[in-house]
Design an enzyme around this catalytic site. Structure first.
Site, PDB file in Angstrom:
ATOM      1  N   ARG A  36      12.882   2.497   0.069  1.00 30.73           N
ATOM      2  CA  ARG A  36      12.255   3.575   0.838  1.00 30.73           C
ATOM      3  C   ARG A  36      11.935   3.137   2.263  1.00 30.73           C
ATOM      4  O   ARG A  36      12.223   3.862   3.213  1.00 30.73           O
ATOM      5  CB  ARG A  36      11.000   4.091   0.138  1.00 30.73           C
ATOM      6  CG  ARG A  36      11.329   4.915  -1.100  1.00 30.73           C
ATOM      7  CD  ARG A  36      10.091   5.317  -1.846  1.00 30.73           C
ATOM      8  NE  ARG A  36       9.399   4.107  -2.275  1.00 30.73           N
ATOM      9  CZ  ARG A  36       8.095   4.002  -2.490  1.00 30.73           C
ATOM     10  NH1 ARG A  36       7.313   5.041  -2.315  1.00 30.73           N
ATOM     11  NH2 ARG A  36       7.565   2.888  -2.895  1.00 30.73           N
TER      12      ARG A  36
ATOM     13  N   ASN B 156      10.553   7.909  -4.319  1.00 30.32           N
ATOM     14  CA  ASN B 156      11.048   7.508  -5.633  1.00 30.32           C
ATOM     15  C   ASN B 156      10.901   8.688  -6.573  1.00 30.32           C
ATOM     16  O   ASN B 156      10.017   9.525  -6.415  1.00 30.32           O
ATOM     17  CB  ASN B 156      10.233   6.338  -6.181  1.00 30.32           C
ATOM     18  CG  ASN B 156      10.586   5.027  -5.533  1.00 30.32           C
ATOM     19  OD1 ASN B 156      11.634   4.868  -4.924  1.00 30.32           O
ATOM     20  ND2 ASN B 156       9.691   4.062  -5.653  1.00 30.32           N
TER      21      ASN B 156
END
Length: 92
Positions: free
Chosen positions: A19, A37
């Protein structure tokens, strides 16, 4: 004109800094949107901006950061949700 696409990245992509890497990669390409996520083990990304920049990000997502093992990047048209900037969102 802003174009929007949703990318779903699967493989070993959680717990490897994916990320944070995606935020930096998208910002370098001048894109807006978000990354998060998902509980199923994938990473979901909404990219908003120039089509060529989204294509470049999708290509980069196939490699990801060191430690990631990307199996697949799925792309789908998406709605521009008006997001400004590019950041991380909570797991969904």
């Amino acid at each position: 004109m802003r174009h929007a696409e949703r990318l779903t990245i699967s493989g070993r992509v959680q717990g490897v800094g994916y990320r944070a890497w995606a935020v930096a990669a998208a910002q370098r390409k001048g894109l807006e949107g978000w990354v998060r996520n998902r509980r199923d083990g994938t990473v979901e990304l909404l990219a908003i901006g120039e089509r060529e920049a989204i294509d470049a990000l999708a290509t980069a997502c196939r490699a990801g950061p060191p430690g990631a093992d990307v199996e697949r990047v799925e792309r789908a048209p998406a709605q521009d949700d008006g997001t400004e900037g590019f950041g991380q969102r909570p797991t969904e």
